[in-house]
Design a protein around this motif. Structure first.
Motif, short mmCIF file in Angstrom:
data_model
loop_
_atom_site.label_atom_id
_atom_site.label_comp_id
_atom_site.label_asym_id
_atom_site.label_seq_id
_atom_site.Cartn_x
_atom_site.Cartn_y
_atom_site.Cartn_z
N ASP A 173 0.82 -1.21 0.00
CA ASP A 173 0.00 0.00 0.00
C ASP A 173 0.85 1.25 0.00
O ASP A 173 0.34 2.36 -0.16
N ARG A 174 2.15 1.08 0.19
CA ARG A 174 3.06 2.23 0.20
C ARG A 174 4.01 2.24 -0.99
O ARG A 174 4.34 3.31 -1.51
N PHE A 175 4.45 1.06 -1.43
CA PHE A 175 5.47 0.99 -2.47
C PHE A 175 4.96 0.30 -3.73
O PHE A 175 4.27 -0.71 -3.65
N GLU A 176 5.34 0.86 -4.85
CA GLU A 176 5.11 0.22 -6.15
C GLU A 176 6.45 -0.28 -6.67
O GLU A 176 7.42 0.47 -6.72
N ARG A 177 6.50 -1.55 -7.02
CA ARG A 177 7.74 -2.10 -7.55
C ARG A 177 7.88 -1.75 -9.02
O ARG A 177 7.04 -2.09 -9.85
N LEU A 178 8.97 -1.08 -9.35
CA LEU A 178 9.23 -0.66 -10.72
C LEU A 178 10.17 -1.62 -11.45
O LEU A 178 10.13 -1.72 -12.68
N ASP A 179 11.00 -2.30 -10.69
CA ASP A 179 11.97 -3.22 -11.31
C ASP A 179 12.53 -4.11 -10.21
O ASP A 179 12.36 -3.83 -9.01
N ALA A 180 13.17 -5.20 -10.60
CA ALA A 180 13.77 -6.11 -9.63
C ALA A 180 14.79 -6.97 -10.34
O ALA A 180 14.76 -7.13 -11.57
N GLY A 181 15.70 -7.54 -9.57
CA GLY A 181 16.71 -8.40 -10.18
C GLY A 181 17.54 -9.10 -9.12
O GLY A 181 17.43 -8.83 -7.92
N THR A 182 18.39 -9.99 -9.58
CA THR A 182 19.29 -10.75 -8.71
C THR A 182 20.61 -10.95 -9.44
O THR A 182 20.61 -11.21 -10.64
N PHE A 183 21.71 -10.80 -8.72
CA PHE A 183 23.00 -11.17 -9.29
C PHE A 183 23.73 -12.07 -8.30
O PHE A 183 23.44 -12.07 -7.10
N TRP A 184 24.65 -12.86 -8.82
CA TRP A 184 25.35 -13.83 -8.01
C TRP A 184 26.66 -13.24 -7.51
O TRP A 184 27.31 -12.46 -8.20
N LEU A 185 27.02 -13.59 -6.29
CA LEU A 185 28.27 -13.13 -5.71
C LEU A 185 29.38 -14.05 -6.22
O LEU A 185 29.80 -15.01 -5.55
N ALA A 186 29.81 -13.75 -7.42
CA ALA A 186 30.76 -14.61 -8.13
C ALA A 186 31.48 -13.79 -9.18
O ALA A 186 31.11 -12.65 -9.47
N GLN A 187 32.49 -14.40 -9.77
CA GLN A 187 33.26 -13.71 -10.81
C GLN A 187 32.40 -13.39 -12.02
O GLN A 187 32.65 -12.40 -12.71
N ASP A 188 31.40 -14.20 -12.30
CA ASP A 188 30.41 -13.91 -13.32
C ASP A 188 29.07 -13.72 -12.63
O ASP A 188 28.33 -14.68 -12.40
N PRO A 189 28.72 -12.49 -12.26
CA PRO A 189 27.51 -12.24 -11.46
C PRO A 189 26.21 -12.60 -12.18
O PRO A 189 25.18 -12.74 -11.52
N ASN A 190 26.25 -12.73 -13.50
CA ASN A 190 25.04 -12.99 -14.26
C ASN A 190 24.79 -14.47 -14.52
O ASN A 190 23.76 -14.84 -15.09
N LYS A 191 25.71 -15.31 -14.13
CA LYS A 191 25.57 -16.74 -14.36
C LYS A 191 24.79 -17.37 -13.21
O LYS A 191 25.24 -17.39 -12.06
N VAL A 192 23.63 -17.93 -13.53
CA VAL A 192 22.74 -18.50 -12.52
C VAL A 192 23.40 -19.69 -11.82
O VAL A 192 23.99 -20.56 -12.47
N GLY A 193 23.28 -19.72 -10.51
CA GLY A 193 23.81 -20.83 -9.73
C GLY A 193 25.32 -20.84 -9.58
O GLY A 193 25.90 -21.81 -9.09
N ASN A 194 25.96 -19.74 -9.97
CA ASN A 194 27.41 -19.67 -10.01
C ASN A 194 27.99 -19.43 -8.61
O ASN A 194 27.39 -18.77 -7.77
N LYS A 195 29.15 -19.99 -8.35
CA LYS A 195 29.90 -19.67 -7.14
C LYS A 195 31.38 -19.55 -7.50
O LYS A 195 31.85 -20.15 -8.47
N SER A 196 32.10 -18.75 -6.74
CA SER A 196 33.51 -18.47 -7.05
C SER A 196 34.34 -18.42 -5.78
O SER A 196 33.81 -18.50 -4.66
N TRP A 197 35.67 -18.27 -6.01
CA TRP A 197 36.64 -18.16 -4.93
C TRP A 197 36.54 -19.40 -4.03
O TRP A 197 36.49 -20.51 -4.54
N ASP A 198 36.47 -19.23 -2.74
CA ASP A 198 36.40 -20.39 -1.85
C ASP A 198 35.02 -20.56 -1.22
O ASP A 198 34.88 -21.15 -0.14
N ALA A 199 34.00 -20.05 -1.90
CA ALA A 199 32.64 -20.15 -1.38
C ALA A 199 32.18 -21.61 -1.33
O ALA A 199 32.43 -22.40 -2.24
N ALA A 200 31.48 -21.95 -0.26
CA ALA A 200 30.94 -23.31 -0.12
C ALA A 200 29.66 -23.48 -0.92
O ALA A 200 29.35 -24.59 -1.36
N LEU A 201 28.93 -22.37 -1.13
CA LEU A 201 27.62 -22.44 -1.78
C LEU A 201 27.43 -21.23 -2.69
O LEU A 201 28.09 -20.21 -2.52
#
Length: 322
Positions: free
Chosen positions: A137-165
């Protein structure tokens, strides 16, 4: 208005003097009432413009948690979000089934989120989300997105460095119906194992968030698995800038709250007791944009049990107008 008065008797005033004093009194009362009314109006407008932002790691649904498992906590978690009059809440460890549970209990909220494994929310195989709930009732969503915390942030399910997940940062672009302003809400969860992954994730956020938000105000919530003395915190807070980047400091809401923060200086309890010095859940604002009126780390228990193994943190934020 000047009003000359001559006192001829220490006990008596002339009619003219009395009339003049009465007029001055009326004028003073009127001015005082106007001033008080203006102050009340300004306070009301300020409170109306404030946005209550919460970060809350709700602990994923793990049957091995026994009496602390999600089915025994979901109503309490929903109540905390609602009873604290939250406007925006960033959740961590929220599996799709948990998001659906909260959706049915918080019908005044809309939400966005995707699973870190496949960018879907069809079932728990999608993995944990960093879902963001906001008052519809207060906010209208204009856009949304997700990026990965990885060397290729746009690759779905990606992980980098020494990340376990795989790890993600989800965001929404919102328009505030009260102020008309635009605000971005970012929400993330850093890896619990990889030290390098946490450092690189912090550098990634410092680059990506200003790029996505542009000149608009934003807030960053999350479980960063890093205390204020850590390297990731130093990167996020501008104490240590990312390599080859202009310094971009995020401000820890605890540090800039106008009122003394309430609650413990820790956000981890492990379902047992609050562990001192384990402040790893944060609300960040951009440097030079907006302010924090108050902040509280909520350590209440319910029938002797915590609602999650992390404590929720809520900040009352005033965003700078665009």
């Amino acid at each position: 208005m000047a009003c000359p008065v001559t006192v001829r008797n220490s006990r008596l005033l002339s009619r003219a003097a009395l009339a003049c004093l009465c007029a001055a009194s009326v004028l003073f009362s009127s001015t005082t009432a106007t001033s008080a009314g203006e102050q009340q109006s300004a306070t009301a407008e300020s409170e109306d413009a404030a946005v209550r932002v919460m970060t809350f790691n709700i602990r994923y649904n793990n049957r091995r948690d026994g009496e602390n498992a999600w089915p025994n906590r979901k109503d309490i978690v929903a109540g905390i979000i609602r009873d604290n009059k939250t406007d925006i809440v960033g959740l961590q460890e929220a599996l799709p089934e948990q998001v659906r549970d909260l959706e049915t209990r918080l019908d005044e909220f809309a939400w966005y989120g995707v699973g870190r494994n496949d960018a879907k929310v069809e079932n728990n195989n999608s993995g944990e989300t960093c879902s963001i709930f906001y008052r519809k009732d207060r906010f209208e969503r204009l856009d949304a997105g997700t990026f990965w915390l990885a060397q290729d942030p746009n690759k779905v399910g990606n992980k980098s460095w020494d990340a376990a997940l795989p790890r993600i940062c989800s965001w929404v672009k919102l328009q505030d119906a009260r102020s008309g302003g635009i605000v971005f809400a970012f929400n993330t969860h850093f890896d619990h194992v990889g030290e390098e992954a946490r450092q690189e994730s912090a550098k990634l956020l410092v680059r990506e968030i200003p790029r996505i938000a542009g000149e608009h105000a934003f807030v960053l919530t999350g479980d960063f698995n890093a205390d204020p003395n850590s390297e990731p915190y130093a990167v996020l807070s501008g104490k240590k800038q990312a390599d080859d980047e202009e310094p971009t400091a995020f401000r820890d809401a605890v540090k800039i709250s106008e009122q003394t923060p309430n609650g413990p200086d820790s956000t981890w309890n492990g379902f047992r007791e609050v562990v001192p010095g384990r402040r790893i859940d944060y609300v960040f604002l951009p440097s030079g944009r907006g302010s924090v009126r108050s902040l509280a780390t909520l350590d209440q228990t319910y029938e002797g049990r915590f609602p999650s193994d992390h404590l929720p943190v809520i900040a009352e934020v005033m965003f700078a107008n665009d």
